[in-house]
Design a protein around this motif. Structure first.
Motif, PDB file in Angstrom:
ATOM      1  N   PRO A   9       8.767  34.296   8.652  1.00 38.40           N
ATOM      2  CA  PRO A   9       7.613  33.903   7.852  1.00 38.40           C
ATOM      3  C   PRO A   9       7.447  32.380   7.841  1.00 38.40           C
ATOM      4  N   LYS A  41       0.862  39.104   9.055  1.00 41.56           N
ATOM      5  CA  LYS A  41       2.082  39.110   8.258  1.00 41.56           C
ATOM      6  C   LYS A  41       2.397  40.501   7.708  1.00 41.56           C
ATOM      7  N   GLY A  42       1.386  41.250   7.298  1.00 44.45           N
ATOM      8  CA  GLY A  42       1.609  42.605   6.811  1.00 44.45           C
ATOM      9  C   GLY A  42       2.107  43.539   7.890  1.00 44.45           C
ATOM     10  N   TRP A  44       3.945  42.677  10.547  1.00 44.56           N
ATOM     11  CA  TRP A  44       5.344  42.349  10.840  1.00 44.56           C
ATOM     12  C   TRP A  44       6.266  42.869   9.736  1.00 44.56           C
ATOM     13  N   LEU A  45       5.852  42.820   8.518  1.00 45.56           N
ATOM     14  CA  LEU A  45       6.694  43.317   7.435  1.00 45.56           C
ATOM     15  C   LEU A  45       6.906  44.827   7.531  1.00 45.56           C
ATOM     16  N   SER A  46       5.854  45.560   7.893  1.00 46.93           N
ATOM     17  CA  SER A  46       6.007  47.019   8.034  1.00 46.93           C
ATOM     18  C   SER A  46       6.941  47.362   9.185  1.00 46.93           C
ATOM     19  N   LEU A  48       9.412  45.458  10.321  1.00 46.40           N
ATOM     20  CA  LEU A  48      10.774  45.122   9.914  1.00 46.40           C
ATOM     21  C   LEU A  48      11.342  46.178   8.959  1.00 46.40           C
ATOM     22  N   ASP A  49      10.518  46.691   8.090  1.00 49.90           N
ATOM     23  CA  ASP A  49      10.990  47.741   7.181  1.00 49.90           C
ATOM     24  C   ASP A  49      11.395  49.000   7.942  1.00 49.90           C
TER      25      ASP A  49
END
Length: 587
Positions: A9, A41-42, A44-46, A48-49
């Motif tokens: 980030p 950004k959203g 990439w977060l999904s 990574l989760d």
């Protein structure tokens, strides 16, 4: 230096393998919500989760020993039903598309391949929760069908410090031939002991810790729906006497074939109880579970395997119950059995003898070439008759008790032993001679078949006129021969009454002719006396001094014989069926 495939980030950077925060001149207040940067950004977060959830997936290992490759595949089908396999693949495909409006396509999924035809086989499957969405664990399955000692090194890499706490060993037996169970089970136990002895010290320590948890009830307590024990209870007699370092389960397939044992081998309820007692007594030494399954009923074996591996549903807790009543649905969970429960099944079973003998038998190394139906061979001797330590056979008291206590008609049959005598010579004919003889035999068979076919066709269409006439003539001829035989049987010699004496006319005539012939021969050799009547043949003198000519006498008797024959013939023809005369004058 390995680079990070995922960007960090904003405001973070990599320095010397650590993450530091830096200040920037750009502030987040200049960005409006819903812009391109916020959407990236959203995403990439999904991602990574999802990766983090994949790393947290529990890994379990199942080692299947014994059975044929087909039986291993059938056993795996009970652990993963077809509906579960399809839901496994379709749910992952459905989440990958992240489209809640389109239902998952269940017809385009492929089954997970199973490779178990050669040596050590392998496959895997994901254990799903009851709703078919969440993955509880990934199960790696290794399969080995042959118990030969040469395959023991293939199992050694499967036991590490990470895999030992999450490993279960399952031995498959088949009700097709239960007489092989003791030797098969002993060979697998010997192989596992050999593999464990060759492991590193760290791995063996991990095994000891795992077995300690099983003994104390801290592991496997959820199988029967109970809680982990907090107080150490002493072990009963025969429990965990020979632990293997890994939990063990034994599954006996095709329990429906028990009916065949009753029908062909004469087994009764006592024999099935003895088998169950023997198996429970032996497996109690290793803390193992026992399950009977049929081809149409898995008998909760899936729940037992998953619970032994520590796989529990998050939505619905599945609890299994022991069963020692139904002989085709036997289920003995681990840490449940005891000598007292085994003795209740049937009195007279010697548990101490079986347990002690089994502990001695499994100490020997596994057989290089395993044959479950072979009988023990004499031990070779060295140094003037002393037994070699490397080749000494362990006693088989427990196995002998098992085989001798069960009815086995095939065990009394003598095996075929080929003759080794050189006096019995077999003459082999020449090839052409043999083929010529076979050709004659085949020709005879062909003629017989043609004759049979003609007879069958003749019977279908019925006999012809010529055949009917021929059959009629044959019947008449047979009747005539039968009548002549009957007449000959009732025919008697002709007798006459002369002066009150019954005389055989034919016999008298024969004697007279013989006497005349003798006199004719004498007259040719002797001269005729003077004064004889005309020199002709003599006669018989009468009491009054006269003579009766022989020829006249012969004619007399011949006439009597003729009259007797005519009178007998007229009587036989003149008799009517009612006993009356058939002549016109008699009417």
């Amino acid at each position: 230096m390995q680079t990070n495939p995922f960007p960090l980030p904003l405001g973070q950077s990599h320095r010397g393998g650590s993450t530091t925060t830096t200040t920037t001149t750009t502030t987040t207040t200049n960005r409006k919500p819903g812009t391109k940067d916020s959407n990236a950004k959203g995403i990439w977060l999904s991602m990574l989760d999802e990766v983090s959830r994949g790393k947290d997936l529990a890994e379990r290992q199942l080692i299947i020993l014994g059975g044929t490759p087909d039986q291993q595949r059938a056993f795996l089908a009970t652990l993963q039903p077809p509906s579960e396999a399809s839901s496994n693949n379709t749910s992952r495909h459905h989440r990958r598309n992240n489209n809640d409006n389109d239902p998952p396509n269940r017809t385009t999924q492929k089954p997970i391949p199973i490779s178990n035809r050669f040596a050590l086989g392998y496959t895997y499957h994901d254990v799903l929760d009851t709703d078919g969405e969440d993955i509880l664990a990934r199960l790696s399955i290794h399969m080995l069908a042959s118990p030969a000692a040469a395959f023991a090194p293939l199992l050694k890499p499967l036991f590490t410090t990470q895999t030992v706490p999450n490993t279960l060993v399952t031995i498959l037996l088949d009700w097709e031939d239960p007489f092989k169970w003791p030797r098969q089970l002993r060979q697998w136990i010997r192989m596992l002991r050999r593999v464990v002895e060759g492991l590193d010290h760290e791995v063996r320590e991990a095994m000891e810790e795992t077995m300690k948890g099983w003994k104390e009830g801290r592991i496997g307590a959820g199988i029967m729906g109970g809680e982990a024990k907090t107080v150490d209870a002493p072990l009963g007699p025969g429990e965990w006497g020979d632990e293997l370092g890994v939990p063990l389960s034994v599954v006996c397939l095709n329990a429906e074939k028990q009916e065949r044992m009753e029908r062909e081998y004469g087994w009764q309820e006592g024999d099935f109880d003895f088998v169950l007692q023997w198996m429970r007594c032996v497996l109690l030494k290793h803390g193992a579970s026992l399950t009977y399954t049929t081809s149409f009923d898995a008998n909760n074996v899936r729940t037992l395997i998953h619970s032994s591996l520590g796989i529990q549903s998050l939505l619905k807790r599945e609890i299994i119950k022991h069963n020692v009543i139904d002989r085709d649905k036997i289920l003995i969970p681990p840490n449940w059995d005891s000598w007292g429960k085994i003795r209740i099944l049937r009195e007279g079973f010697e548990m101490e003898t079986v347990a002690n003998a089994w502990s001695v038998e499994i100490q020997a190394p596994p057989e290089a070439k395993f044959d479950p139906s072979a009988t023990p061979t004499p031990t070779p001797t060295t140094n003037g008759g002393a037994k070699s330590a490397q080749t000494e056979e362990a006693p088989e008291a427990s196995i002998s008790l098992f085989t001798s206590s069960l009815p086995n008609p095939l065990a009394n049959s003598k095996p075929f032993v080929p003759s080794t005598s050189t006096s019995d010579k077999v003459t082999v004919p020449d090839t052409q001679t043999f083929l010529a003889a076979q050709a004659q035999i085949l020709e005879r068979y062909r003629q017989e078949d043609e004759h049979t076919e003609r007879e069958r066709e003749r019977q279908k269409r019925g006999p012809s006129e010529s055949e009917l006439l021929e059959q009629r003539m044959e019947r008449k001829t047979a009747a005539a021969h039968a009548l002549l035989d009957e007449v000959a049987r009732h025919q008697q010699p002709y007798k006459i009454n002369v002066g009150g004496v019954q005389m055989d006319a034919e016999e008298v005539t024969r004697r007279i002719r013989e006497r005349e012939a003798d006199r004719d021969r004498d007259s040719t050799r002797t001269p005729t006396r003077k004064g004889s009547a005309g020199g002709s043949g003599g006669g018989i003198a009468t009491p009054d001094g006269g003579k009766v000519d022989n020829e006249s006498l012969a004619n007399y008797f011949q006439g009597l014989l003729k009259k007797a024959k005519e009178s007998s013939g007229s009587q036989s023809q003149g008799q009517s069926p009612r006993g009356g005369s058939s002549w016109a004058g008699d009417r």
